[in-house]
Design an enzyme around this catalytic site. Structure first.
Site, PDB file in Angstrom:
ATOM      1  N   GLY A 181       2.208   2.109  10.842  1.00  0.00           N
ATOM      2  CA  GLY A 181       2.906   3.486  10.748  1.00  0.00           C
ATOM      3  C   GLY A 181       3.705   3.715  12.144  1.00  0.00           C
ATOM      4  O   GLY A 181       4.426   4.933  12.121  1.00  0.00           O
TER       5      GLY A 181
ATOM      6  N   GLU B  27      -7.051   4.714   7.702  1.00  0.00           N
ATOM      7  CA  GLU B  27      -6.827   5.863   7.472  1.00  0.00           C
ATOM      8  C   GLU B  27      -8.030   6.954   6.939  1.00  0.00           C
ATOM      9  O   GLU B  27      -8.365   7.794   7.126  1.00  0.00           O
ATOM     10  CB  GLU B  27      -5.400   6.156   6.531  1.00  0.00           C
ATOM     11  CG  GLU B  27      -4.219   5.966   7.382  1.00  0.00           C
ATOM     12  CD  GLU B  27      -3.072   5.532   7.022  1.00  0.00           C
ATOM     13  OE1 GLU B  27      -3.068   5.606   5.592  1.00  0.00           O
ATOM     14  OE2 GLU B  27      -2.169   5.003   7.318  1.00  0.00           O
TER      15      GLU B  27
ATOM     16  N   GLU C 249      -5.394  -5.052  10.368  1.00  0.00           N
ATOM     17  CA  GLU C 249      -4.732  -3.888  10.656  1.00  0.00           C
ATOM     18  C   GLU C 249      -4.801  -3.370  11.999  1.00  0.00           C
ATOM     19  O   GLU C 249      -5.538  -2.504  11.959  1.00  0.00           O
ATOM     20  CB  GLU C 249      -4.369  -3.269   9.570  1.00  0.00           C
ATOM     21  CG  GLU C 249      -3.927  -3.767   8.141  1.00  0.00           C
ATOM     22  CD  GLU C 249      -3.613  -2.549   7.286  1.00  0.00           C
ATOM     23  OE1 GLU C 249      -2.549  -2.680   6.775  1.00  0.00           O
ATOM     24  OE2 GLU C 249      -4.321  -1.761   6.878  1.00  0.00           O
TER      25      GLU C 249
ATOM     26  N   HIS D 141      -9.756   1.200   4.572  1.00  0.00           N
ATOM     27  CA  HIS D 141      -8.220   1.193   5.507  1.00  0.00           C
ATOM     28  C   HIS D 141      -8.515   2.242   6.619  1.00  0.00           C
ATOM     29  O   HIS D 141      -9.280   3.096   6.558  1.00  0.00           O
ATOM     30  CB  HIS D 141      -7.396   1.828   4.527  1.00  0.00           C
ATOM     31  CG  HIS D 141      -5.886   1.915   5.275  1.00  0.00           C
ATOM     32  ND1 HIS D 141      -5.479   2.928   6.129  1.00  0.00           N
ATOM     33  CD2 HIS D 141      -4.873   1.060   5.085  1.00  0.00           C
ATOM     34  CE1 HIS D 141      -4.110   2.622   6.388  1.00  0.00           C
ATOM     35  NE2 HIS D 141      -3.737   1.475   5.673  1.00  0.00           N
TER      36      HIS D 141
ATOM     37  N   SER E 292       3.209  -1.902  10.490  1.00  0.00           N
ATOM     38  CA  SER E 292       4.548  -2.185  10.872  1.00  0.00           C
ATOM     39  C   SER E 292       5.318  -3.317  10.587  1.00  0.00           C
ATOM     40  O   SER E 292       6.060  -3.773  10.942  1.00  0.00           O
ATOM     41  CB  SER E 292       4.805  -1.716  12.273  1.00  0.00           C
ATOM     42  OG  SER E 292       4.565  -0.230  12.415  1.00  0.00           O
TER      43      SER E 292
ATOM     44  N   ASN F 100       1.038  -1.195   0.264  1.00  0.00           N
ATOM     45  CA  ASN F 100       0.036   0.182   0.043  1.00  0.00           C
ATOM     46  C   ASN F 100       0.726   1.157  -0.154  1.00  0.00           C
ATOM     47  O   ASN F 100       1.454   1.655   0.917  1.00  0.00           O
ATOM     48  CB  ASN F 100      -0.775  -0.170   1.145  1.00  0.00           C
ATOM     49  CG  ASN F 100      -1.592   1.271   1.341  1.00  0.00           C
ATOM     50  OD1 ASN F 100      -1.746   2.183   0.318  1.00  0.00           O
ATOM     51  ND2 ASN F 100      -2.333   1.341   2.637  1.00  0.00           N
TER      52      ASN F 100
ATOM     53  N   LYS G 245       0.134   4.161  -0.413  1.00  0.00           N
ATOM     54  CA  LYS G 245      -0.453   5.560   0.190  1.00  0.00           C
ATOM     55  C   LYS G 245      -0.241   6.704  -0.832  1.00  0.00           C
ATOM     56  O   LYS G 245      -0.176   6.360  -2.045  1.00  0.00           O
ATOM     57  CB  LYS G 245      -0.101   5.721   1.502  1.00  0.00           C
ATOM     58  CG  LYS G 245      -0.069   4.311   2.558  1.00  0.00           C
ATOM     59  CD  LYS G 245      -0.138   4.674   4.048  1.00  0.00           C
ATOM     60  CE  LYS G 245      -0.336   3.227   4.624  1.00  0.00           C
ATOM     61  NZ  LYS G 245      -0.112   3.580   6.134  1.00  0.00           N
TER      62      LYS G 245
HETATM   63  P1  PGA Z   1       2.762   0.403   7.814  1.00  0.00           P
HETATM   64  O1  PGA Z   1       1.129   0.691   6.995  1.00  0.00           O
HETATM   65  O2  PGA Z   1       3.268  -1.002   7.254  1.00  0.00           O
HETATM   66  O3  PGA Z   1       3.415   1.403   7.264  1.00  0.00           O
HETATM   67  O4  PGA Z   1       2.507   0.214   9.144  1.00  0.00           O
HETATM   68  C1  PGA Z   1       0.386  -0.418   6.611  1.00  0.00           C
HETATM   69  C2  PGA Z   1      -0.902  -0.141   6.070  1.00  0.00           C
HETATM   70  O5  PGA Z   1      -1.357   1.047   6.471  1.00  0.00           O
HETATM   71  O6  PGA Z   1      -1.441  -0.934   5.239  1.00  0.00           O
END
Ligand code: PGA
Length: 243
Positions: A166, A95, A160, A93, A204, A8, A10
């Site tokens: 993140g 976010e 997740e 997601h 992460s 992903n 982003k």
């Molecule tokens: P990250 O993001 O690996 O940077 O923690 C995962 C995601 O948001 O799908």
């Protein structure tokens, strides 16, 4: 189940950066014998699909709007991303839920729109830190799945935990095994093809974490944000799932 390693990206990468990534990843992708999925920004979706053509890499979108077309300034439909070469779409997601106010009802409509346009929905679910600390993880996962999925659902789930995204603080092996077990049980009871639905872990994920993740029960792959941006790091994660 053949593991799926999904990236992903982003809001990252210009066209040039996408080309540079594929220069490194493409020669290694066919040897990987793993399903590699990449979700670039909408602006580089078509370029990524062209780059991946003829390889085993599958390209997808990070989001769609559920309406088929119309006066929805700034939104992109399932038909439009499919037209650019997307085969899957990330839906729900955290976010999007947190920063853009997406509800379970929006997410349900997006999953239906994805299916309508032949896109595989990759549904993200997961609890916040407060919810985990107050022992609500199982209830949250159940709500996020039951309010959104139909018995006919065919797609992929990504567990997740919001607090792991993140932050550099991934969930422990025990937490992941347990949460995935809960998801699999719900999927088996809810969906006709529930037993065949892959459950990926996201939050992460790094090359260092991958060997432990790949050997965790109930884990069918990973959804990777930050560590998927750099080609070598992403390849290490893919390779980590081959050991
Ligand atoms: P990250 O993001 O690996 O940077 O923690 C995962 C995601 O948001 O799908």
């Amino acid at each position: 189940m053949n593991p799926i390693i999904a990236a992903n990206w982003k809001m990252h990468k210009t066209r040039r950066e996408v080309e540079d990534f594929f220069k490194i990843v493409l020669p290694n992708a066919s040897r990987a014998q793993r399903s590699i999925w990449i979700a670039p920004s909408a602006t580089t979706l078509m370029l990524a699909a062209e780059q991946a053509r003829g390889s085993s890499i599958t390209i997808g979108a990070q989001n769609i709007y559920f309406e088929p077309q119309g006066a929805f300034t700034g939104e992109i439909s399932g038909a439009q991303v499919a037209d650019c070469g997307a085969k899957f779409v990330i839906v729900g997601h955290s976010e999007r839920r947190r920063l853009f106010g997406e509800t379970n009802l929006d997410i349900k409509k997006k999953i239906n729109a994805a299916a309508h346009h032949g896109l595989i929905p990759l549904l993200c679910i997961g609890e916040s830190l407060e919810e985990r600390n107050s022992h609500q993880t199982a209830a949250v996962l159940k709500k996020q799945l039951t309010e959104v999925l139909d018995p006919s659902f065919e797609g992929v789930i990504a567990y997740e935990p919001v607090w792991a995204i993140g932050t550099g603080k991934s969930a422990t092996k025990e937490m992941i095994e347990e949460a995935h077990g809960i998801c699999k049980e719900i999927l088996k009871n809810m969906c006709k093809k529930g037993e065949k639905i892959a459950v990926l872990y996201g939050g992460s994920v790094t090359p260092q974490l991958t060997p432990s993740l790949a050997s965790t029960k109930n884990v069918d792959g990973a959804l990777v944000g930050g560590a998927s941006l750099e080609a070598q790091s992403f390849l290490s994660i893919v390779q980590g799932f081959m050991l």
